[in-house]
Design a protein around this motif. Structure first.
Motif, short mmCIF file in Angstrom:
data_model
loop_
_atom_site.label_atom_id
_atom_site.label_comp_id
_atom_site.label_asym_id
_atom_site.label_seq_id
_atom_site.Cartn_x
_atom_site.Cartn_y
_atom_site.Cartn_z
N ARG A 1 35.09 39.70 46.44
CA ARG A 1 35.49 39.27 45.35
C ARG A 1 35.54 37.85 44.94
O ARG A 1 35.05 36.80 45.61
CB ARG A 1 37.49 39.02 45.20
CG ARG A 1 38.02 40.41 45.27
CD ARG A 1 39.70 40.61 45.47
NE ARG A 1 40.41 40.50 44.24
CZ ARG A 1 41.49 40.76 44.40
NH1 ARG A 1 42.69 40.74 45.19
NH2 ARG A 1 42.00 40.68 43.08
N ARG B 1 36.17 35.73 48.96
CA ARG B 1 35.17 35.73 49.05
C ARG B 1 35.34 36.86 50.64
O ARG B 1 34.01 38.10 50.64
CB ARG B 1 33.99 35.14 49.03
CG ARG B 1 33.80 34.18 48.45
CD ARG B 1 33.25 32.57 48.30
NE ARG B 1 31.86 33.39 48.05
CZ ARG B 1 30.94 33.19 48.65
NH1 ARG B 1 30.80 32.15 49.88
NH2 ARG B 1 29.47 34.06 48.26
N SER C 1 30.23 37.53 44.62
CA SER C 1 30.82 37.23 45.18
C SER C 1 31.39 36.27 45.09
O SER C 1 31.76 35.15 45.79
CB SER C 1 31.93 37.76 46.86
OG SER C 1 31.80 39.73 46.83
#
Length: 311
Positions: free
Chosen positions: A121, A117, A191
């Motif tokens: 992502r 994160r 995310s």
């Protein structure tokens, strides 16, 4: 009252009884629930022919080198843990949040989620039927924005009870259809974390055959589509039961093949990831699920399919 009305009344009555039982059990300590599971597990193994047969058949496929006596012992332990999971549903869904949080004794590998994160992502958590996956859902939705697919239960009157239990810490449940897949993609692009059940057989056309403990098993292909469109990280997550005491959350790196754009390779990586989680303690896996129900011969409609039936 019409037959349909009588049927609905019976289902509502059954759902009310189940919900009441979960509520009562949610007040009991885990040590007591484990003692009850220890008493009921051997009875389930002895008298529930379906559960025993499927468990024994799966264990014979997966652990052929074990003796019959060793597999029987493992099967009994497995059904004891499955019984414990059923008794602990009230704990996960209805107990005071602080009580559930306190029952989580340790969390291993949280950095895998935090790092992903931090990199912007999303995280795909492969959550097999191991230990108490509802406790895993509780922890994930308590600490991260979390989305998971949800299919209503066969007893429809239980739907609001189960949905509330799974959503109460902030989880977002989405349907098992294209609209749900779109919601998962949006969550990953924000995310966030999403959960996928990696060990349920999908409908025909939604999976491929890939090895699971050396035997071909029909495995979903949703994962590579999500990874390709979001570059998300993939981890395996389980809530390992510490009998009578609580749970330890484990996040494991997924097999690298899950990132392949080839469906068979990705599915092979998914199954290998599940195998690694099971290795933590094989008795805590739900072996009574017919994981090998679909076989290659069924898809090909061979005349001698009967010779290949596993169940």
């Amino acid at each position: 009252m019409t037959p349909q009305g009588a049927n609905n009344a019976r289902r509502f009555s059954k759902a009310s009884a189940i919900s009441w039982l979960w509520r009562q059990l949610s007040r009991w300590p885990l040590a007591r629930l484990w003692r009850i599971s220890s008493a009921l597990g051997p009875l389930v193994y002895r008298f529930n022919k379906r559960e025993r047969w499927v468990t024994d058949r799966n264990l014979a496929i997966v652990y052929p080198d074990l003796s019959i006596a060793e597999r029987k012992t493992l099967g009994q332990h497995s059904l004891r843990h499955s019984t414990a999971t059923m008794l602990e549903l009230g704990h996960a869904w209805m107990a005071e949040p602080n009580k559930v949080e306190t029952s989580i004794l340790a969390v291993h590998g949280r950095d895998k989620l935090d790092n992903a994160r931090t990199e912007g992502r999303g995280v795909i958590v492969l959550a097999p039927h191991f230990g108490n996956w509802e406790v895993l859902n509780f922890w994930l939705s308590s600490h991260f924005p979390f989305t998971a697919m949800y299919e209503p239960p066969k007893i429809t009157a239980l739907d609001p009870v189960i949905r509330h239990g799974r959503e109460r810490m902030g989880a977002s449940l989405v349907p098992t259809n294209p609209r749900g897949v779109a919601a998962l993609l949006k969550a990953l692009k924000r995310s966030e974390a999403i959960g996928i059940l990696p060990d349920q057989e999908p409908d025909w056309g939604s999976g491929v055959f890939a090895p699971f403990f050396g035997r071909e098993a029909y495995t979903a292909t949703l994962l590579p589509k999500l990874v390709a469109r979001t570059q998300a990280r993939v981890v395996t997550g389980v809530a390992l039961r510490i009998p009578g005491k609580g749970f330890e959350i484990h996040f494991l790196d997924a097999d690298e093949r899950v990132y392949s754009d080839d469906d068979v390779q990705s599915a092979t990586g998914v199954n290998a990831s599940v195998e690694s989680a099971i290795a933590l303690e094989p008795a805590q896996y739900q072996w009574e699920y017919k994981r090998y129900r679909k076989v290659v011969q069924e898809q090909q409609n061979l005349a001698n399919f009967r010779d290949y039936r596993l169940y």
